[in-house]
Write an enzyme that holds these catalytic residues in place. Structure first.
Site, mmCIF file in Angstrom:
data_model
loop_
_atom_site.group_PDB
_atom_site.id
_atom_site.type_symbol
_atom_site.label_atom_id
_atom_site.label_comp_id
_atom_site.label_asym_id
_atom_site.label_seq_id
_atom_site.Cartn_x
_atom_site.Cartn_y
_atom_site.Cartn_z
ATOM 1 N N GLY A 71 0.834 -1.196 0.000
ATOM 2 C CA GLY A 71 0.000 0.000 0.000
ATOM 3 C C GLY A 71 0.863 1.238 0.000
ATOM 4 O O GLY A 71 2.098 1.165 -0.044
ATOM 5 N N TYR A 138 -3.441 8.938 5.056
ATOM 6 C CA TYR A 138 -2.724 7.662 5.216
ATOM 7 C C TYR A 138 -3.104 6.998 6.550
ATOM 8 O O TYR A 138 -3.501 5.816 6.593
ATOM 9 C CB TYR A 138 -1.214 7.928 5.124
ATOM 10 C CG TYR A 138 -0.354 6.835 5.671
ATOM 11 C CD1 TYR A 138 -0.304 5.587 5.055
ATOM 12 C CD2 TYR A 138 0.413 7.025 6.825
ATOM 13 C CE1 TYR A 138 0.480 4.569 5.579
ATOM 14 C CE2 TYR A 138 1.203 6.023 7.336
ATOM 15 C CZ TYR A 138 1.241 4.792 6.722
ATOM 16 O OH TYR A 138 2.002 3.789 7.233
HETATM 17 N N1 NAD Z 1 8.372 0.862 7.718
HETATM 18 C C1 NAD Z 1 7.784 1.342 8.791
HETATM 19 O O1 NAD Z 1 8.429 1.733 9.744
HETATM 20 C C2 NAD Z 1 6.272 1.400 8.881
HETATM 21 C C3 NAD Z 1 5.678 2.112 9.933
HETATM 22 C C4 NAD Z 1 4.283 2.096 10.029
HETATM 23 C C5 NAD Z 1 3.518 1.382 9.120
HETATM 24 N N2 NAD Z 1 4.148 0.727 8.093
HETATM 25 C C6 NAD Z 1 3.319 0.025 7.111
HETATM 26 O O2 NAD Z 1 3.973 -1.178 6.742
HETATM 27 C C7 NAD Z 1 3.821 -1.428 5.355
HETATM 28 C C8 NAD Z 1 5.182 -1.545 4.680
HETATM 29 O O3 NAD Z 1 5.902 -0.344 4.895
HETATM 30 P P1 NAD Z 1 7.220 -0.008 4.073
HETATM 31 O O4 NAD Z 1 7.982 0.966 4.871
HETATM 32 O O5 NAD Z 1 7.864 -1.258 3.616
HETATM 33 O O6 NAD Z 1 6.586 0.752 2.821
HETATM 34 P P2 NAD Z 1 7.122 0.766 1.313
HETATM 35 O O7 NAD Z 1 6.487 1.961 0.685
HETATM 36 O O8 NAD Z 1 8.596 0.638 1.267
HETATM 37 O O9 NAD Z 1 6.488 -0.563 0.695
HETATM 38 C C9 NAD Z 1 5.148 -0.658 0.297
HETATM 39 C C10 NAD Z 1 5.095 -1.595 -0.885
HETATM 40 O O10 NAD Z 1 3.721 -1.701 -1.309
HETATM 41 C C11 NAD Z 1 3.703 -1.738 -2.715
HETATM 42 N N3 NAD Z 1 2.407 -1.233 -3.187
HETATM 43 C C12 NAD Z 1 1.935 0.030 -3.113
HETATM 44 N N4 NAD Z 1 0.725 0.116 -3.681
HETATM 45 C C13 NAD Z 1 0.423 -1.132 -4.107
HETATM 46 C C14 NAD Z 1 -0.692 -1.678 -4.786
HETATM 47 N N5 NAD Z 1 -1.740 -0.917 -5.153
HETATM 48 N N6 NAD Z 1 -0.675 -2.984 -5.100
HETATM 49 C C15 NAD Z 1 0.386 -3.770 -4.757
HETATM 50 N N7 NAD Z 1 1.476 -3.306 -4.112
HETATM 51 C C16 NAD Z 1 1.490 -1.997 -3.795
HETATM 52 C C17 NAD Z 1 4.840 -0.832 -3.163
HETATM 53 O O11 NAD Z 1 5.266 -1.148 -4.492
HETATM 54 C C18 NAD Z 1 5.887 -1.095 -2.097
HETATM 55 O O12 NAD Z 1 6.830 -2.059 -2.509
HETATM 56 C C19 NAD Z 1 2.964 -0.295 4.810
HETATM 57 O O13 NAD Z 1 1.610 -0.699 4.799
HETATM 58 C C20 NAD Z 1 3.166 0.810 5.826
HETATM 59 O O14 NAD Z 1 2.059 1.683 5.857
HETATM 60 C C21 NAD Z 1 5.503 0.725 7.952
#
Ligand code: NAD
Length: 269
Positions: A71, A138
């Site tokens: 996402g 978000y």
């Molecule tokens: N990394 C963190 O510290 C953190 C903190 C809070 C929440 N999150 C949540 O954890 C998840 C992963 O975070 P992240 O940091 O790896 O984010 P990121 O943006 O690096 O990875 C998200 C991935 O989702 C894919 N994506 C986006 N839209 C898509 C769609 N329509 N269909 C299929 N794939 C899609 C993207 O290509 C990307 O590879 C997210 O949902 C984020 O909101 C992460």
């Protein structure tokens, strides 16, 4: 529920997905990967959009559980968030329900409650049942995801652990992150606990390491069997020397969500 073995990892090309692809196989999982983007060196990864219901149905078929990371992970115009995070998460839950998948671990976020004032001094830790206070569209989409998870448990018996992730990166890079950091190794521990704990129904947990400067309560995460091993404190001296202590007058330092409340980073795509 028998311990899951085959797990669909959505968002597998992303930052957290890449970390989990490295760490989760050691727990015995066979990962099926899905992302919008192809993943170098992973020719079997499913390249699909969360808007493609047929592809999702095929992707979830036969897996024991799903870790849903895919996402938009930053702020974006509402229409984009609606498609990827709201409709996309609905499409995934519907596919999981139709194919009889028993459990989802949903990547929620601290930004679902980002306008919660951070504790100061002797204030108590933020409880897991603090009212929702999203700091962005978000964050709002993560509130939706948590409610969707509750609905699919109540209505269909599909279990979810919603993990309100703090910041999961190899190292904390800001003074705020000292309080919400989840080391990648603790992230894998928490996801493993969320996949294997019995009778989770829909459980919401805070996701971070056992940081000395912790802002929120980890009780529900620990109740799943999560036993965090890391603490951001060894990074504190250097980060505070570089950036200074949190400034009580600065709005971006006043709330759990940090600068997302005032100046959120924008999704670049
Ligand atoms: N990394 C963190 O510290 C953190 C903190 C809070 C929440 N999150 C949540 O954890 C998840 C992963 O975070 P992240 O940091 O790896 O984010 P990121 O943006 O690096 O990875 C998200 C991935 O989702 C894919 N994506 C986006 N839209 C898509 C769609 N329509 N269909 C299929 N794939 C899609 C993207 O290509 C990307 O590879 C997210 O949902 C984020 O909101 C992460």
């Amino acid at each position: 529920m028998p311990a899951p073995r085959t797990v669909l990892l959505t968002g597998a090309a992303g930052g957290l997905g890449t970390l989990m692809r490295d760490l989760l196989p050691a727990y015995g999982y066979e990962l099926r990967l899905l992302d919008l983007r192809p993943i170098e060196g992973e020719p079997d990864a499913i390249v699909a959009d969360l808007g493609d219901r047929e592809a999702l149905r095929e992707a979830v078929r036969g897996v024991d559980a799903i870790i849903h990371l895919a996402g938009i992970s930053l702020e974006a115009p509402f229409e984009k968030i609606l498609r990827a995070n709201i409709e996309g998460t609905y499409n995934l839950y519907e596919a999981a329900h139709e194919e009889g998948v028993g459990r989802i671990v949903f990547a929620s976020s601290n930004h679902a409650v980002g306008f919660t004032p951070r504790p100061r001094g002797d204030d108590p830790l933020i409880p897991i049942d603090a009212p929702r206070r999203p700091d962005t569209f978000y964050g709002l989409s993560k509130c939706f995801g948590e409610d969707l998870a509750q609905l699919y448990w109540d209505k269909h018996g599909l279990e979810t652990v919603s993990v309100r992730i703090g910041s999961c990166f190899p190292e904390p890079t800001s003074v705020r992150m000292l309080s919400v950091w989840m080391s990648p190794a603790d992230g894998a521990r928490l996801f493993h606990a969320a996949l294997t704990a019995e009778n989770v129904e829909h459980t919401v947990v805070h996701g971070s390491s056992a940081n000395t400067r912790l802002w929120w309560d980890l009780t529900t995460a620990r109740s799943l069997g999560y036993d965090p091993q890391d603490d951001s404190e060894p990074y504190a001296e250097k980060l505070i020397a570089e950036q200074g202590e949190l400034d009580p007058e600065n709005i971006a330092h006043a709330y759990l969500g940090g600068h997302f409340v005032s100046d959120p980073p924008i999704w670049p795509y």
